[in-house]
Design a protein around this motif. Structure first.
Motif, PDB file in Angstrom:
ATOM      1  N   TRP A 144      -7.885 -43.429  59.076  1.00 51.51           N
ATOM      2  CA  TRP A 144      -8.853 -44.011  59.998  1.00 51.51           C
ATOM      3  C   TRP A 144      -8.392 -45.357  60.555  1.00 51.51           C
ATOM      4  N   ASP A 145      -7.579 -46.064  59.805  1.00 51.57           N
ATOM      5  CA  ASP A 145      -7.173 -47.403  60.236  1.00 51.57           C
ATOM      6  C   ASP A 145      -5.916 -47.782  59.468  1.00 51.57           C
ATOM      7  N   GLN A 146      -5.099 -48.658  60.059  1.00 46.35           N
ATOM      8  CA  GLN A 146      -3.965 -49.194  59.343  1.00 46.35           C
ATOM      9  C   GLN A 146      -3.612 -50.547  59.942  1.00 46.35           C
ATOM     10  N   GLY A 147      -2.967 -51.391  59.135  1.00 48.13           N
ATOM     11  CA  GLY A 147      -2.641 -52.729  59.609  1.00 48.13           C
ATOM     12  C   GLY A 147      -2.032 -53.559  58.493  1.00 48.13           C
ATOM     13  N   THR A 148      -2.024 -54.859  58.710  1.00 48.48           N
ATOM     14  CA  THR A 148      -1.516 -55.809  57.739  1.00 48.48           C
ATOM     15  C   THR A 148      -2.545 -56.894  57.528  1.00 48.48           C
ATOM     16  N   VAL A 149      -2.785 -57.227  56.291  1.00 51.24           N
ATOM     17  CA  VAL A 149      -3.690 -58.325  55.964  1.00 51.24           C
ATOM     18  C   VAL A 149      -2.969 -59.196  54.952  1.00 51.24           C
TER      19      VAL A 149
END
Length: 430
Positions: A144-149
């Motif tokens: 549903w979502d992906q990224g960097t935090v």
């Protein structure tokens, strides 16, 4: 007539006494009341293994978690399940550290000043694209979502069953131990969303992990996930958890756990230092079930929340201790989240602590709003040593000022006897 003259004479004499008292040296007191003087203080700020904040912010629940992530494990996966789809944002380490400062136990020793009546006696990253590309095997997994935090690459996904989730993690090069695979396989995945993160390839091992903020717009009540963690807790071990709950409310409302029991932590006698506090906390967990939480702090969010001092608002004398007195520099600028809590949110801040074993984590933590006022000690522990020591080192308990007060009372007694004598004499002459 005789009575009138006697009263006039007595009044004049007492005026003389008052004048004499006003020029005699001595201590100043308010209405004869004894006020405590702080003689020693200490503030214990100790982070537990896991820290989290459950915050109802503008009507939406958020959960901030400071990850405990073994840097030596490299590609090990951090998996957090949620009952609704979260959006992922960086949080602030200052938010956690300043919450610790505001709610950690403070120990204050006082003595009572003599009242004159006689007697001696404390790189934020946005949600940009992930460097980890996900390959989806055949199965029920949906990304549903992906990224960097911060330094973590993450995906948010769902899966029809635990086997598919484990297969996806292995296909995408996440390191999943046998114990973790077994735990995920046993976990009920229906209607769950999973946050899966690992250290990014550019991660700097010398930098601390920033907390992660999960925004949960469809969540109705306060919530903290425990079940998946519980499946992976070895026998004889426990999760040492500090959890803050921040929610709007008045003096007639509170947000309390309804999935787990809790009790107010109020050790008796009052702890005088951190060691005695820890002993009391050990006794609390030894005498309560492994699923019971200790409520350490519960305080209204008021105008003095971010002052440079801590005050005991439940004591008649309203004793306050500045952070500098306990050797701590108060923040020049408090965390923006706390400034927002103070100016916008209102309500209450509560601090819970738990030592939860696997049996205590078969159910997630749920919080509910109740219409009941909790008068809770605010982690401000006062110990009185009795009367303050004298300023006269050679005669502890009776200072020069007190000797003068004794002389003053002798003068008062003499004047009273003089008045009585004058009254008797006037009566005899009449």
């Amino acid at each position: 007539m005789r009575t009138y003259r006697t009263l006039m004479l007595a009044s004049s004499a007492m005026s003389v006494v008052a004048a004499l008292l006003s020029v005699l040296p001595g201590d100043v007191h308010a209405d004869g009341m004894s006020f405590p003087r702080v003689t020693a203080s200490d503030l214990e700020v100790r982070a537990t293994a896991q820290r989290a904040v459950v915050w109802q912010r503008d009507g939406v629940w958020e959960v901030h978690i400071q990850p405990v992530f073994d840097r030596e494990q490299g590609g090990a996966a951090w998996v957090v399940p949620w009952p609704v789809q979260p959006t992922i944002h960086p949080s602030s380490a200052d938010f956690f550290d300043h919450l610790e400062l505001l709610t950690s136990p403070i120990f204050v020793q006082t003595c009572t000043e003599d009242d004159g009546g006689g007697g001696c006696g404390a790189k934020m990253a946005d949600n940009g694209g992930s460097t980890k590309q996900s390959d989806q095997p055949e199965g029920s997994v949906v990304v549903w979502d992906q990224g960097t935090v911060g330094q973590l690459d993450y995906v948010v996904l769902s899966a029809g069953d635990g086997d598919d989730l484990v297969a996806w993690l292995q296909t995408n090069d996440y390191e999943v131990s046998t114990e973790a695979s077994d735990a995920i396989t046993e976990f009920e995945t229906e209607d769950q969303f999973f946050f899966v993160a690992t250290l990014s390839e550019e991660a700097d091992p010398s930098r601390p992990h920033i907390p992660v903020r999960f925004v949960l717009p469809d969540l109705v009540d306060g919530y903290y996930p425990l079940r998946l963690t519980g499946l992976g807790v070895p026998a004889g071990h426990a999760l040492d958890l500090t959890l803050w709950v921040i929610a709007p409310g008045s003096y007639g409302t509170a947000h309390v756990p309804d999935s787990h029991p809790f009790s107010v932590f109020g050790p008796s006698p009052s702890p005088r230092n951190g060691d005695e506090f820890d002993q009391g906390l050990d006794a609390f967990f030894a005498n309560h079930g492994s699923d019971e939480l200790a409520l350490l702090y519960s305080q209204a969010i008021s105008s003095n929340l971010l002052d440079d001092q801590r005050c005991n608002e439940e004591s008649w004398d309203y004793t306050c201790v500045s952070y500098s007195e306990v050797g701590i520099d108060a923040p020049q600028i408090w965390a923006p989240e706390l400034q927002e809590v103070k100016t916008v949110s209102g309500g209450w801040i509560q601090r819970y602590q738990g030592r939860l074993d696997a049996g205590a984590m078969v159910e997630d933590l749920h919080f509910t709003k109740i219409m009941e006022f909790y008068s809770i000690k605010n982690a401000f522990y006062l110990t009185s040593t009795g009367a303050c020591p004298s300023e006269d080192d050679e005669y502890v308990g009776c200072s020069v000022a007190q000797e003068l007060r004794h002389a003053t009372w002798f003068l008062v007694l003499a004047m009273i006897l003089l008045l009585l004598g004058l009254g008797v004499r006037i009566r005899r002459r009449r």
